[in-house]
Design a protein around this motif. Sequence first.
Motif, PDB file in Angstrom:
ATOM      1  N   LYS A  33       0.855  -1.186   0.000  1.00  0.00           N
ATOM      2  CA  LYS A  33       0.000   0.000   0.000  1.00  0.00           C
ATOM      3  C   LYS A  33       0.890   1.234   0.000  1.00  0.00           C
ATOM      4  O   LYS A  33       2.002   1.218   0.524  1.00  0.00           O
ATOM      5  N   PRO A 108      -3.479   0.274  -3.170  1.00  0.00           N
ATOM      6  CA  PRO A 108      -4.339   1.139  -2.358  1.00  0.00           C
ATOM      7  C   PRO A 108      -3.510   2.338  -1.886  1.00  0.00           C
ATOM      8  O   PRO A 108      -2.336   2.208  -1.581  1.00  0.00           O
ATOM      9  N   TYR A 137      -9.209   9.104  -2.526  1.00  0.00           N
ATOM     10  CA  TYR A 137      -8.246   8.391  -1.692  1.00  0.00           C
ATOM     11  C   TYR A 137      -8.826   8.129  -0.306  1.00  0.00           C
ATOM     12  O   TYR A 137      -9.763   8.787   0.126  1.00  0.00           O
ATOM     13  N   THR A 138      -8.225   7.183   0.379  1.00  0.00           N
ATOM     14  CA  THR A 138      -8.587   6.892   1.754  1.00  0.00           C
ATOM     15  C   THR A 138      -7.854   7.875   2.653  1.00  0.00           C
ATOM     16  O   THR A 138      -6.650   8.074   2.494  1.00  0.00           O
TER      17      THR A 138
END
Length: 157
Positions: A33, A108, A137-138
């Motif tokens: 990630k 991610p 995006y997270t």
Amino acid sequence: MQFYHPRKGRISLDQMISEIYSFIEADRNAVYKMVIGTDSQTSHKGTLFVTAIILHRVGKGALFYYSKKRSRPLLDLRYRIYKETEYSLTLMEQLKEKGFLGASLELPVEIHLDVGRKGETRKLIQEVVGWVTAVGYTAKIKPDAYAASAVADRFTK
């Protein structure tokens, strides 16, 4: 934009991307990630922004780099937090413009924000998290925002 590797020193954006690809190629079966976060420190001389980019090989270590930007002293907390968020998102866009995270590489992405439920920054959580999620995006906040609150923070001192 110049980046720094803690042991190798100064490198370019293209060199950093090449090293990240090599890191991934070394273990194609691992889970990865991408994490980006920015922190800042203000003194009477100016404000130093440090953006950290971390490629986390989940359960097996990480590779990280950082960049620095200086500005006049920015005393307004809201403005500084917005600049931190902007710098993290701008780095992600620069990576995308270079073809990073294209069809051959799906990772991610987390943007770590230097805001938390305690202290003055709690008033800004909804705004900056909303901004990051709106662009796809997270978003992570303290205590889970280690790219901003631990890695980038270390290089602002």
